[in-house]
Scaffold this active site. Structure first.
Site: not given
Ligand code: NAD
Ligand code: DAU
Length: 358
Positions: A165, A161, A135-137
């Site tokens: 990562k 988190y 992730t970019d985080e």
């Molecule tokens: P998500 O939370 O929707 O899905 C995560 C999945 O992993 C779930 O199906 C969960 O059951 C499974 N899981 C959790 N713990 C586990 C374990 N111990 N063993 C096996 N499976 C397990 O997450 P997502 O948003 O789909 O993100 C997927 C990946 O991409 C993550 O690694 C996240 O860090 C990365 N990522 C997400 C975003 C985003 O915006 N959502 C952006 C950049 C990177």
């Molecule tokens: O940048 C990549 C990341 O993006 C991934 O690595 C993470 O897995 C993914 O969850 C996401 O993280 P963020 O913290 O950016 O996403 P989130 O949707 O939780 O929040 C997006 C923005 O919105 C953040 O600035 C917090 C704000 N927010 C979020 C929630 C849930 C609110 O203002 N209100 C809310 O209820």
């Protein structure tokens, strides 16, 4: 036939990736999906592929050494695409430990199993690739409105988190540097699209607005995220696995920066545009639902990716304009009310009540 091991394939990005992969390569590949099925994992996401005989699912925790070793011993795995993670920042602030277990210890467990299965006396079996989906985080926060994250930007994670990562990324890097392990790291910005769990900003706001519930915006809603349509991310990962250079890091981003308050306003306007006049939910949706709540602890101000390297080296760039992607996404949530009902039962309700006291 090439075999993919997808971890976390029942989650948001993992399930979208599997559907994309099977659509693209059809019967030329075999997909093994392993997932622990935490609150975030939902096999309903994979209904369209579950009956294919080149797809299989196993309920496995990536921290389970025995189960992971057995999987590698019994299958000729060619690609590992590692999505499985605890992925929600707010949950990591409340309960960091499980993030270390899954994101750090789970990753090293996978690395060890893949290394053992793929390593030979001189190097590795040809054409094996491990992708660490990061992730970019991990780069931390851009503190003003200028500048971007590059692959060379130092890691500076702030939340539990992102620290977990970043730790996983460093372990992957150490396997590349020490053992010449055939891995690539991708670091993507915020994804949106179908099947995203409603704890994350976009589906949470859609779900609340449709129920006439308050829309909890942290702080003043001025934080900035760089939003990418999930299918564009899936395409990037596939291209990196095929054309990326082993040992490299690729940033993946949408060049689509928006303040949170802007996102929430777009969601309300799009819902009002899409909902038919006689739909009773239309009367519930309103800008008046926006409620400013206590800010997230350590809230990163801005994320913005420079996807120059991935464009130059493997010719990937985002394809989906935000106005199209968000419309499609909102339509999907409107048409899949049952999916939302299923995932918001039980544990989610408990989490929501604890998290938002509004
Ligand atoms: P998500 O939370 O929707 O899905 C995560 C999945 O992993 C779930 O199906 C969960 O059951 C499974 N899981 C959790 N713990 C586990 C374990 N111990 N063993 C096996 N499976 C397990 O997450 P997502 O948003 O789909 O993100 C997927 C990946 O991409 C993550 O690694 C996240 O860090 C990365 N990522 C997400 C975003 C985003 O915006 N959502 C952006 C950049 C990177
Ligand atoms: O940048 C990549 C990341 O993006 C991934 O690595 C993470 O897995 C993914 O969850 C996401 O993280 P963020 O913290 O950016 O996403 P989130 O949707 O939780 O929040 C997006 C923005 O919105 C953040 O600035 C917090 C704000 N927010 C979020 C929630 C849930 C609110 O203002 N209100 C809310 O209820």
């Amino acid at each position: 036939m090439r075999t993919y091991l997808i971890t976390g394939g029942a989650g948001f990005i993992g399930s979208n990736f599997i559907i994309y992969l099977l659509e693209k390569y059809k019967r030329d590949i075999r997909v093994i999906n392993i997932d622990k099925l935490t609150y975030a994992g939902n096999l309903e996401n994979l209904k369209s592929v579950e009956k294919l005989d080149n797809y299989e699912f196993h309920k496995i925790d990536i921290c389970d050494k025995e189960a992971i070793s057995k999987l590698f011993a019994e299958n000729q795995i060619d690609r590992v695409i590692h999505f499985a993670a605890e992925s929600h920042v707010d949950r990591s602030i409340r309960d960091p430990e499980v993030f270390v277990k899954t994101n750090v210890l789970g990753t090293i467990n996978l690395l060890n199993a893949a290394k053992l299965a793929w390593e030979r006396e001189k190097g590795y079996i040809e054409d094996k690739v491990y992708i660490q989906v990061s992730t970019d985080e991990v780069y931390g926060s851009l503190e003003d409105d200028e500048g971007y994250f590059y692959e060379t930007t130092p890691l500076d994670p702030h939340s539990p988190y992102s620290a977990s990562k970043a730790s996983a990324d460093l372990l992957v890097k150490s396997y590349i540097d020490t053992y010449k392990f055939p891995a690539i790291i991708t670091r993507c910005s915020n994804n949106y699209g179908p099947y995203q769990f409603p704890e994350k900003l976009i589906p949470l706001m859609i779900n609340n607005a449709l129920a006439g519930k308050k829309l909890p915006v942290y702080g003043r809603g001025q934080n900035i995220r760089d939003w990418l349509y999930v299918l564009d991310h899936a395409k990037a990962i596939d291209l990196v696995a095929e054309k990326g250079k082993l040992g490299e890091v690729y940033n993946v981003g949408g060049h689509n920066e928006k303040r949170n308050i802007e996102i929430v306003s777009i969601i309300i306007d799009t819902l009002l545009e899409l909902l038919p006049a006689d739909d009773p939910r239309r009367d519930l949706v309103s800008h008046d639902l926006i409620t400013y709540v206590e800010d997230r602890k350590g809230h990163d101000y801005r994320y913005a990716i420079a996807p120059d390297k991935i464009k130059k080296d493997i010719n990937w760039e985002p394809e989906t304009p935000f106005h199209e992607g968000i419309k499609y996404t909102i339509k999907w949530y409107l048409e899949n009310g049952q999916w939302m009902e299923h995932v918001t039962k039980g544990e989610y309700q408990h989490y929501y009540n604890q998290m938002y006291k509004i």
